[in-house]
Design a protein around this motif. Structure first.
Motif, PDB file in Angstrom:
ATOM      1  N   LYS A 199       0.768  -1.094   0.014  1.00  0.00           N
ATOM      2  CA  LYS A 199       0.023   0.024   0.043  1.00  0.00           C
ATOM      3  C   LYS A 199       0.841   1.216   0.118  1.00  0.00           C
ATOM      4  O   LYS A 199       0.288   2.464  -0.322  1.00  0.00           O
ATOM      5  N   ASP A 200       2.316   1.203   0.277  1.00  0.00           N
ATOM      6  CA  ASP A 200       3.074   2.421   0.507  1.00  0.00           C
ATOM      7  C   ASP A 200       3.857   2.429  -0.969  1.00  0.00           C
ATOM      8  O   ASP A 200       4.671   3.375  -1.004  1.00  0.00           O
ATOM      9  N   GLY A 201       3.384   1.411  -1.726  1.00  0.00           N
ATOM     10  CA  GLY A 201       4.252   1.756  -3.044  1.00  0.00           C
ATOM     11  C   GLY A 201       5.645   1.099  -3.230  1.00  0.00           C
ATOM     12  O   GLY A 201       6.418   0.778  -4.194  1.00  0.00           O
ATOM     13  N   GLN A 202       5.675  -0.108  -2.179  1.00  0.00           N
ATOM     14  CA  GLN A 202       6.910  -0.558  -1.968  1.00  0.00           C
ATOM     15  C   GLN A 202       7.039  -2.031  -2.572  1.00  0.00           C
ATOM     16  O   GLN A 202       5.752  -2.627  -2.550  1.00  0.00           O
ATOM     17  N   PRO A 203       7.940  -2.457  -3.419  1.00  0.00           N
ATOM     18  CA  PRO A 203       7.692  -3.755  -3.923  1.00  0.00           C
ATOM     19  C   PRO A 203       7.694  -4.708  -3.052  1.00  0.00           C
ATOM     20  O   PRO A 203       8.453  -4.818  -2.128  1.00  0.00           O
ATOM     21  N   LEU A 204       6.753  -6.025  -3.384  1.00  0.00           N
ATOM     22  CA  LEU A 204       7.022  -6.843  -2.421  1.00  0.00           C
ATOM     23  C   LEU A 204       7.720  -7.982  -3.198  1.00  0.00           C
ATOM     24  O   LEU A 204       7.289  -8.674  -4.428  1.00  0.00           O
ATOM     25  N   GLN A 205       8.856  -8.352  -3.008  1.00  0.00           N
ATOM     26  CA  GLN A 205       9.752  -9.272  -3.614  1.00  0.00           C
ATOM     27  C   GLN A 205       9.196 -10.706  -4.232  1.00  0.00           C
ATOM     28  O   GLN A 205       9.640 -11.221  -4.883  1.00  0.00           O
ATOM     29  N   GLY A 206       8.594 -11.192  -2.992  1.00  0.00           N
ATOM     30  CA  GLY A 206       8.060 -12.588  -3.475  1.00  0.00           C
ATOM     31  C   GLY A 206       7.097 -12.644  -4.668  1.00  0.00           C
ATOM     32  O   GLY A 206       7.195 -13.591  -5.499  1.00  0.00           O
ATOM     33  N   GLY A 207       6.363 -11.816  -4.620  1.00  0.00           N
ATOM     34  CA  GLY A 207       5.320 -11.432  -5.449  1.00  0.00           C
ATOM     35  C   GLY A 207       6.115 -11.057  -7.151  1.00  0.00           C
ATOM     36  O   GLY A 207       5.887 -11.488  -8.104  1.00  0.00           O
ATOM     37  N   GLN A 208       7.102 -10.021  -6.876  1.00  0.00           N
ATOM     38  CA  GLN A 208       7.958  -9.580  -8.003  1.00  0.00           C
ATOM     39  C   GLN A 208       8.496 -10.978  -8.420  1.00  0.00           C
ATOM     40  O   GLN A 208       8.661 -11.066  -9.831  1.00  0.00           O
ATOM     41  N   ASN A 209       9.111 -11.921  -7.775  1.00  0.00           N
ATOM     42  CA  ASN A 209       9.931 -13.030  -8.200  1.00  0.00           C
ATOM     43  C   ASN A 209       8.751 -14.204  -8.709  1.00  0.00           C
ATOM     44  O   ASN A 209       9.115 -14.628 -10.113  1.00  0.00           O
ATOM     45  N   MET A 210       7.669 -14.159  -8.302  1.00  0.00           N
ATOM     46  CA  MET A 210       6.777 -14.915  -8.791  1.00  0.00           C
ATOM     47  C   MET A 210       6.153 -14.503 -10.403  1.00  0.00           C
ATOM     48  O   MET A 210       6.267 -15.389 -11.158  1.00  0.00           O
ATOM     49  N   ILE A 211       5.999 -13.060 -10.606  1.00  0.00           N
ATOM     50  CA  ILE A 211       5.763 -12.876 -11.861  1.00  0.00           C
ATOM     51  C   ILE A 211       6.942 -12.905 -12.779  1.00  0.00           C
ATOM     52  O   ILE A 211       6.576 -13.330 -13.922  1.00  0.00           O
ATOM     53  N   GLN A 212       7.966 -12.782 -12.569  1.00  0.00           N
ATOM     54  CA  GLN A 212       9.269 -13.123 -13.413  1.00  0.00           C
ATOM     55  C   GLN A 212       9.386 -14.418 -13.687  1.00  0.00           C
ATOM     56  O   GLN A 212       9.342 -14.787 -14.814  1.00  0.00           O
ATOM     57  N   ALA A 213       8.937 -15.233 -12.656  1.00  0.00           N
ATOM     58  CA  ALA A 213       9.042 -17.023 -12.987  1.00  0.00           C
ATOM     59  C   ALA A 213       7.746 -17.194 -14.102  1.00  0.00           C
ATOM     60  O   ALA A 213       8.025 -17.994 -15.076  1.00  0.00           O
ATOM     61  N   ILE A 214       6.859 -16.605 -13.785  1.00  0.00           N
ATOM     62  CA  ILE A 214       5.724 -16.757 -14.843  1.00  0.00           C
ATOM     63  C   ILE A 214       5.936 -16.221 -16.370  1.00  0.00           C
ATOM     64  O   ILE A 214       5.656 -16.948 -17.298  1.00  0.00           O
ATOM     65  N   MET A 215       6.585 -15.096 -16.298  1.00  0.00           N
ATOM     66  CA  MET A 215       6.806 -14.716 -17.447  1.00  0.00           C
ATOM     67  C   MET A 215       8.091 -15.521 -18.271  1.00  0.00           C
ATOM     68  O   MET A 215       7.926 -15.813 -19.272  1.00  0.00           O
ATOM     69  N   GLY A 216       9.079 -15.985 -17.391  1.00  0.00           N
ATOM     70  CA  GLY A 216       9.842 -16.968 -17.735  1.00  0.00           C
ATOM     71  C   GLY A 216       9.337 -18.163 -18.327  1.00  0.00           C
ATOM     72  O   GLY A 216       9.786 -18.906 -19.702  1.00  0.00           O
ATOM     73  N   CYS A 217       8.446 -18.693 -17.722  1.00  0.00           N
ATOM     74  CA  CYS A 217       7.723 -20.138 -18.121  1.00  0.00           C
ATOM     75  C   CYS A 217       6.882 -20.018 -19.415  1.00  0.00           C
ATOM     76  O   CYS A 217       6.271 -20.943 -19.837  1.00  0.00           O
ATOM     77  N   THR A 218       6.460 -18.687 -19.584  1.00  0.00           N
ATOM     78  CA  THR A 218       5.619 -18.672 -20.687  1.00  0.00           C
ATOM     79  C   THR A 218       6.342 -17.649 -21.864  1.00  0.00           C
ATOM     80  O   THR A 218       5.728 -17.295 -23.000  1.00  0.00           O
ATOM     81  N   ASN A 219       7.503 -17.500 -21.645  1.00  0.00           N
ATOM     82  CA  ASN A 219       8.403 -16.921 -22.630  1.00  0.00           C
ATOM     83  C   ASN A 219       8.023 -15.508 -22.984  1.00  0.00           C
ATOM     84  O   ASN A 219       7.675 -14.953 -24.084  1.00  0.00           O
ATOM     85  N   VAL A 220       7.520 -14.804 -22.121  1.00  0.00           N
ATOM     86  CA  VAL A 220       6.956 -13.354 -22.097  1.00  0.00           C
ATOM     87  C   VAL A 220       8.165 -12.498 -21.471  1.00  0.00           C
ATOM     88  O   VAL A 220       8.565 -12.483 -20.537  1.00  0.00           O
ATOM     89  N   GLN A 221       8.601 -11.403 -22.505  1.00  0.00           N
ATOM     90  CA  GLN A 221       9.550 -10.633 -22.122  1.00  0.00           C
ATOM     91  C   GLN A 221       9.188  -9.442 -21.348  1.00  0.00           C
ATOM     92  O   GLN A 221       9.968  -8.589 -20.730  1.00  0.00           O
ATOM     93  N   GLN A 222       7.965  -8.957 -21.513  1.00  0.00           N
ATOM     94  CA  GLN A 222       7.584  -7.397 -20.808  1.00  0.00           C
ATOM     95  C   GLN A 222       6.001  -7.479 -20.812  1.00  0.00           C
ATOM     96  O   GLN A 222       5.236  -8.542 -21.502  1.00  0.00           O
ATOM     97  N   LEU A 223       5.524  -7.083 -19.581  1.00  0.00           N
ATOM     98  CA  LEU A 223       3.981  -6.891 -19.384  1.00  0.00           C
ATOM     99  C   LEU A 223       3.746  -5.407 -19.839  1.00  0.00           C
ATOM    100  O   LEU A 223       4.456  -4.633 -19.158  1.00  0.00           O
ATOM    101  N   THR A 224       2.470  -5.114 -20.357  1.00  0.00           N
ATOM    102  CA  THR A 224       2.012  -3.909 -20.404  1.00  0.00           C
ATOM    103  C   THR A 224       0.701  -3.849 -19.945  1.00  0.00           C
ATOM    104  O   THR A 224       0.086  -5.034 -19.300  1.00  0.00           O
ATOM    105  N   GLN A 225      -0.098  -2.938 -20.256  1.00  0.00           N
ATOM    106  CA  GLN A 225      -1.530  -2.837 -19.811  1.00  0.00           C
ATOM    107  C   GLN A 225      -2.468  -2.619 -21.142  1.00  0.00           C
ATOM    108  O   GLN A 225      -1.964  -1.479 -21.816  1.00  0.00           O
ATOM    109  N   ARG A 226      -3.537  -3.219 -21.206  1.00  0.00           N
ATOM    110  CA  ARG A 226      -4.525  -2.935 -22.056  1.00  0.00           C
ATOM    111  C   ARG A 226      -6.005  -2.655 -21.043  1.00  0.00           C
ATOM    112  O   ARG A 226      -6.210  -3.491 -20.428  1.00  0.00           O
ATOM    113  N   PHE A 227      -6.504  -1.655 -21.382  1.00  0.00           N
ATOM    114  CA  PHE A 227      -7.800  -1.169 -20.549  1.00  0.00           C
ATOM    115  C   PHE A 227      -8.938  -1.838 -21.332  1.00  0.00           C
ATOM    116  O   PHE A 227      -9.260  -1.514 -22.665  1.00  0.00           O
TER     117      PHE A 227
END
Length: 211
Positions: free
Chosen positions: A70-98
Motif C-alpha cells: 500500500k506504500d508503493g514498495q515492491p513485494l519481492q516474493g510477488g515480483q519474483n513470482m511474476i518473473q517466473a511466470i513470464m519466464g515459463c511463458t516466454n514473455v519478455q515484458q508486460l504492458t496494460q490494456r484497458f
C-alpha cells in the motif's frame, strides 16, 4: 453385423454436463491463462490476478500475485513470482490494456503454463468458510520443469516433491482473530506499469503445447 460403439456411458462424466467445475485441491495443474488483470485492493495493495483453465476443463479464478504494498514498495516474493511466470511463458515484458475500467496484461492471455497451486482455507467476513488458491511454483507445461531446472538443464524434480509433500493451508483460526482479513478487490484504472524486469531470454517458443 456387430457395430463398435462410439460412446460408452460414463456416469461420472455425465453429471458434469452443464455444471461449472473449479479447481478445489492443492496440486500441479497444466493451465491456459484466460486473463491476467491488474487489481488494487481497498487498502492499496497491487496484484496481478489470474483466471485459468486446466486441460481437464477446471476453472481457477481470483488467483492473485501481490507485487506492491500500500506504500508503493515492491513485494519481492510477488515480483519474483511474476518473473517466473513470464519466464515459463516466454514473455519478455508486460504492458496494460484497458477494457472499460479494468486493466489487463495482454501478453499473458492464451499462454500455457504449469502451476502448482495450494488451497488456502479461510473465512469470509460473515464467518462462513471458503477457500482461495495461491501459486506456489510455476513450471513449463510440456516437461514439468521449473524455470531454474530448465535453464540449468536439471531434471524435473521440484513439482514432484511439492506434489508429495505440500498440503492445504488453514488460515481459518488466524482469521477468526483478524476481522476484515480478506481484502475486497476492485479494479483500478491508473496507467501504472508493474515493476517487473525482463526475464532471461531463451528459445522456448517452439515447445509443443500439451493440450
Amino acid at each position: 453385423m456387430n457395430q463398435q460403439p462410439i460412446f460408452t456411458y460414463n456416469q461420472e462424466q455425465a453429471v458434469k454436463a452443464g455444471s461449472a467445475q473449479y479447481i478445489s485441491e492443492t496440486g500441479a495443474y497444466l493451465c491456459k491463462i484466460l486473463s491476467a488483470e491488474y487489481v488494487q485492493s481497498q487498502k492499496g495493495t497491487l496484484s496481478l490476478e489470474f483466471s485459468v483453465e486446466t486441460q481437464d476443463g477446471l476453472k481457477g479464478n481470483y488467483i492473485s500475485v501481490y507485487y506492491q504494498d500500500k506504500d508503493g514498495q515492491p513485494l519481492q516474493g510477488g515480483q519474483n513470482m511474476i518473473q517466473a511466470i513470464m519466464g515459463c511463458t516466454n514473455v519478455q515484458q508486460l504492458t496494460q490494456r484497458f477494457e472499460g475500467n479494468k486493466a489487463f496484461a495482454p501478453e499473458l492471455a492464451g499462454k500455457y503454463i504449469g502451476l502448482f497451486l495450494q488451497k488456502v482455507l479461510r473465512l469470509k467476513q460473515d464467518g462462513s468458510e471458503t477457500y482461495s488458491l495461491n501459486i506456489v511454483c510455476p513450471f513449463f507445461a510440456n516437461d514439468r520443469k521449473t524455470l531454474a531446472e530448465r535453464l540449468e538443464n536439471r531434471p524435473a524434480e521440484r513439482i514432484q516433491y511439492l506434489t508429495e509433500h505440500m498440503k492445504d493451508r488453514d488460515d481459518r483460526n488466524k482469521q477468526s482473530n483478524q476481522q476484515g482479513y480478506a481484502a475486497q478487490h476492485q479494479s483500478y484504472g491508473q496507467s501504472q506499469q508493474p515493476s517487473v524486469n525482463n526475464v532471461p531470454s531463451a528459445d522456448f517458443e517452439n515447445d509443443p503445447i500439451p493440450f
